[in-house]
Write a protein that holds these residues in place. Structure first.
Motif, PDB file in Angstrom:
ATOM      1  N   MET A   1      63.244  55.644  86.675  1.00 49.17           N
ATOM      2  CA  MET A   1      61.805  55.407  86.648  1.00 49.17           C
ATOM      3  C   MET A   1      61.472  54.420  85.534  1.00 49.17           C
ATOM      4  O   MET A   1      62.076  54.441  84.465  1.00 49.17           O
ATOM      5  CB  MET A   1      61.056  56.717  86.441  1.00 49.17           C
ATOM      6  CG  MET A   1      59.541  56.581  86.544  1.00 49.17           C
ATOM      7  SD  MET A   1      58.678  58.152  86.370  1.00 49.17           S
ATOM      8  CE  MET A   1      59.085  58.923  87.928  1.00 49.17           C
TER       9      MET A   1
ATOM     10  N   THR B   1      59.404  52.305  82.527  1.00 47.84           N
ATOM     11  CA  THR B   1      58.659  52.690  81.333  1.00 47.84           C
ATOM     12  C   THR B   1      57.187  52.869  81.691  1.00 47.84           C
ATOM     13  O   THR B   1      56.619  52.098  82.477  1.00 47.84           O
ATOM     14  CB  THR B   1      58.796  51.594  80.260  1.00 47.84           C
ATOM     15  OG1 THR B   1      60.182  51.413  79.966  1.00 47.84           O
ATOM     16  CG2 THR B   1      58.049  51.974  78.991  1.00 47.84           C
TER      17      THR B   1
ATOM     18  N   LYS C   1      57.131  54.949  90.148  1.00 46.91           N
ATOM     19  CA  LYS C   1      58.579  54.752  90.228  1.00 46.91           C
ATOM     20  C   LYS C   1      58.992  53.333  89.849  1.00 46.91           C
ATOM     21  O   LYS C   1      59.978  53.136  89.129  1.00 46.91           O
ATOM     22  CB  LYS C   1      59.044  55.068  91.649  1.00 46.91           C
ATOM     23  CG  LYS C   1      60.505  54.781  91.946  1.00 46.91           C
ATOM     24  CD  LYS C   1      60.803  55.108  93.398  1.00 46.91           C
ATOM     25  CE  LYS C   1      62.258  54.841  93.759  1.00 46.91           C
ATOM     26  NZ  LYS C   1      62.545  55.240  95.163  1.00 46.91           N
TER      27      LYS C   1
ATOM     28  N   GLN D   1      56.516  65.630  82.575  1.00 44.24           N
ATOM     29  CA  GLN D   1      55.681  64.581  83.142  1.00 44.24           C
ATOM     30  C   GLN D   1      55.048  65.091  84.432  1.00 44.24           C
ATOM     31  O   GLN D   1      55.755  65.538  85.339  1.00 44.24           O
ATOM     32  CB  GLN D   1      56.543  63.349  83.431  1.00 44.24           C
ATOM     33  CG  GLN D   1      55.780  62.154  83.945  1.00 44.24           C
ATOM     34  CD  GLN D   1      56.708  61.014  84.307  1.00 44.24           C
ATOM     35  OE1 GLN D   1      57.746  61.211  84.927  1.00 44.24           O
ATOM     36  NE2 GLN D   1      56.342  59.802  83.911  1.00 44.24           N
TER      37      GLN D   1
ATOM     38  N   PRO E   1      62.431  61.570  87.276  1.00 43.11           N
ATOM     39  CA  PRO E   1      62.468  60.937  85.951  1.00 43.11           C
ATOM     40  C   PRO E   1      63.649  61.429  85.134  1.00 43.11           C
ATOM     41  O   PRO E   1      64.354  62.364  85.510  1.00 43.11           O
ATOM     42  CB  PRO E   1      61.147  61.385  85.326  1.00 43.11           C
ATOM     43  CG  PRO E   1      60.832  62.670  86.001  1.00 43.11           C
ATOM     44  CD  PRO E   1      61.361  62.551  87.399  1.00 43.11           C
ATOM     45  N   ASP E   2      63.856  60.787  83.987  1.00 45.11           N
ATOM     46  CA  ASP E   2      64.958  61.180  83.117  1.00 45.11           C
ATOM     47  C   ASP E   2      64.746  62.576  82.540  1.00 45.11           C
ATOM     48  O   ASP E   2      65.689  63.334  82.363  1.00 45.11           O
ATOM     49  CB  ASP E   2      65.111  60.164  81.975  1.00 45.11           C
ATOM     50  CG  ASP E   2      65.554  58.807  82.475  1.00 45.11           C
ATOM     51  OD1 ASP E   2      66.211  58.760  83.534  1.00 45.11           O
ATOM     52  OD2 ASP E   2      65.231  57.801  81.827  1.00 45.11           O
ATOM     53  N   GLY E   3      63.509  62.910  82.243  1.00 43.20           N
ATOM     54  CA  GLY E   3      63.214  64.197  81.628  1.00 43.20           C
ATOM     55  C   GLY E   3      62.593  65.162  82.607  1.00 43.20           C
ATOM     56  O   GLY E   3      62.508  64.902  83.813  1.00 43.20           O
TER      57      GLY E   3
ATOM     58  N   THR F   1      59.825  67.550  84.652  1.00 45.26           N
ATOM     59  CA  THR F   1      58.538  67.288  85.277  1.00 45.26           C
ATOM     60  C   THR F   1      57.770  68.586  85.475  1.00 45.26           C
ATOM     61  O   THR F   1      58.338  69.683  85.493  1.00 45.26           O
ATOM     62  CB  THR F   1      58.683  66.614  86.650  1.00 45.26           C
ATOM     63  OG1 THR F   1      59.303  67.530  87.552  1.00 45.26           O
ATOM     64  CG2 THR F   1      59.492  65.349  86.569  1.00 45.26           C
TER      65      THR F   1
ATOM     66  N   LYS G   1      64.611  68.677  88.414  1.00 43.59           N
ATOM     67  CA  LYS G   1      63.963  68.266  87.161  1.00 43.59           C
ATOM     68  C   LYS G   1      62.625  68.964  86.948  1.00 43.59           C
ATOM     69  O   LYS G   1      62.007  68.802  85.901  1.00 43.59           O
ATOM     70  CB  LYS G   1      63.749  66.753  87.165  1.00 43.59           C
ATOM     71  CG  LYS G   1      65.039  65.928  87.178  1.00 43.59           C
ATOM     72  CD  LYS G   1      65.758  66.032  85.843  1.00 43.59           C
ATOM     73  CE  LYS G   1      66.995  65.151  85.808  1.00 43.59           C
ATOM     74  NZ  LYS G   1      66.670  63.716  85.809  1.00 43.59           N
TER      75      LYS G   1
ATOM     76  N   GLN H   1      52.577  63.122  80.070  1.00 43.65           N
ATOM     77  CA  GLN H   1      53.127  64.411  79.672  1.00 43.65           C
ATOM     78  C   GLN H   1      52.057  65.501  79.681  1.00 43.65           C
ATOM     79  O   GLN H   1      50.921  65.292  79.261  1.00 43.65           O
ATOM     80  CB  GLN H   1      53.743  64.310  78.271  1.00 43.65           C
ATOM     81  CG  GLN H   1      54.980  63.438  78.204  1.00 43.65           C
ATOM     82  CD  GLN H   1      56.138  64.034  78.980  1.00 43.65           C
ATOM     83  OE1 GLN H   1      56.471  65.218  78.851  1.00 43.65           O
ATOM     84  NE2 GLN H   1      56.771  63.207  79.815  1.00 43.65           N
TER      85      GLN H   1
END
Length: 311
Positions: A1, A3, A124, A180, A202-204, A206, A235, A292
């Motif tokens: 995803m 920035t 995305k 997120q 995403p990387d982190g 959700t 995630k 977030q």
């Protein structure tokens, strides 16, 4: 995803570009919505193809709808892009979006339902924070069709604000999650899976928001199983479901909640339901997607945004 890219906050007297990326709206509803927006101090421009009828149920062909959407972002005279209604059609535009131009001209993009495909793809690809929010014909045409508090917080730059039981939020499973906020209309979100335009993981972590209209308990069960099998819940640390009054009669709420919990038996995070955003017949709550948030279901239910959605 990509920035995260935040649009600018709405200025006083903001001018809205009113577009129809999907289906044809009722002209009288658009006129009523514009009148309500003007009463709030906003200015509007109804775009050339926003009221087009056809082909089929579309507000013009794909090229016309795309041209309106591109002009709405590219033209500096407009502060935000507001959809008239949902229906079906936004997905046709995805392969043809000028993503570089949109990234160079980030603006609040406001809509829900079918526009879930645009929300997910813009997040995305270019990281654009968008708004699952009231629409011109669908909501601003109704008395009390939008929720002023969430609209003001989301588009005005509040960096820490919450939605609570007063906004319909109810606990289905206790717990705490942070991540997120992503999501939208369940059927549109699911149908993108397996395509190049599928929502990104995403990387982190959700928090997943899902709502819909006319969706029966077994369909909610089926969609959620599909999400699980597709790995899309890996995630997700928490899930928030929308108001269910546009899906089933109140007598079937218990069955629908049981179907959701059955489909999510292996999901260990907190689960809330009832948030009045999207397909509702009450004041429609504005949700920023892409920033977030914190879901706290350890006591009184609370969904808190931890950062501003605008720059």
């Amino acid at each position: 995803m990509a920035t995260i890219l935040k649009p600018k906050a709405l200025p006083q007297g903001a001018r809205f570009a009113i577009v129809s990326p999907a289906s044809t709206p009722r002209p009288d509803k658009v006129e009523q919505g514009i009148t309500a927006l003007h009463a709030l101090g906003y200015r509007t421009t109804l775009f050339p193809h926003a009221l087009d009828k056809g082909p089929l149920y579309y507000a013009g062909n794909a090229a016309h709808r795309l041209a309106d959407l591109h002009e709405a972002f590219a033209n500096p005279d407009y502060d935000a892009v507001l959809c008239t209604r949902g229906g079906w059609g936004s997905a046709e535009l995805l392969p043809h979006l000028d993503l570089a131009m949109i990234a160079d001209n980030p603006k609040p993009f406001l809509g829900y339902s079918d526009h879930t495909s645009l929300h997910a793809y813009l997040l995305k690809t270019i990281g654009l924070v968008t708004f699952y929010a009231p629409m011109c014909a669908a909501d601003f045409s109704r008395p009390d069709g939008y929720d002023p508090a969430s609209w003001g917080h989301a588009l005005g730059g509040s960096s820490n604000w919450s939605l609570t039981a007063e906004d319909g939020l109810k606990m289905l499973r206790p717990g705490y999650a942070q991540g997120q906020l992503v999501g939208g209309c369940l059927s549109i979100y699911n149908e993108a899976l397996g395509t190049p335009y599928a929502p990104a993981l995403p990387d982190g972590p959700t928090i997943l928001f899902l709502e819909d209209i006319g969706t029966k308990p077994y369909q909610w069960d089926r969609y959620l199983v599909h999400l699980r099998y597709a790995g899309h819940l890996e995630k997700a640390h928490g899930i928030v479901f929308g108001d269910m009054s546009q899906n089933v009669p109140e007598a079937e709420y218990a069955l629908l909640e049981k179907a959701i919990l059955h489909a999510l038996a292996e999901f260990k995070g907190p689960i809330a339901i009832g948030l009045r955003s999207g397909h509702v017949d009450a004041p429609n709550i504005t949700l920023p997607l892409g920033i977030q948030a914190e879901l706290d279901l350890t006591a009184a239910p609370r969904l808190t945004y931890l950062e501003s959605a605008v720059s």
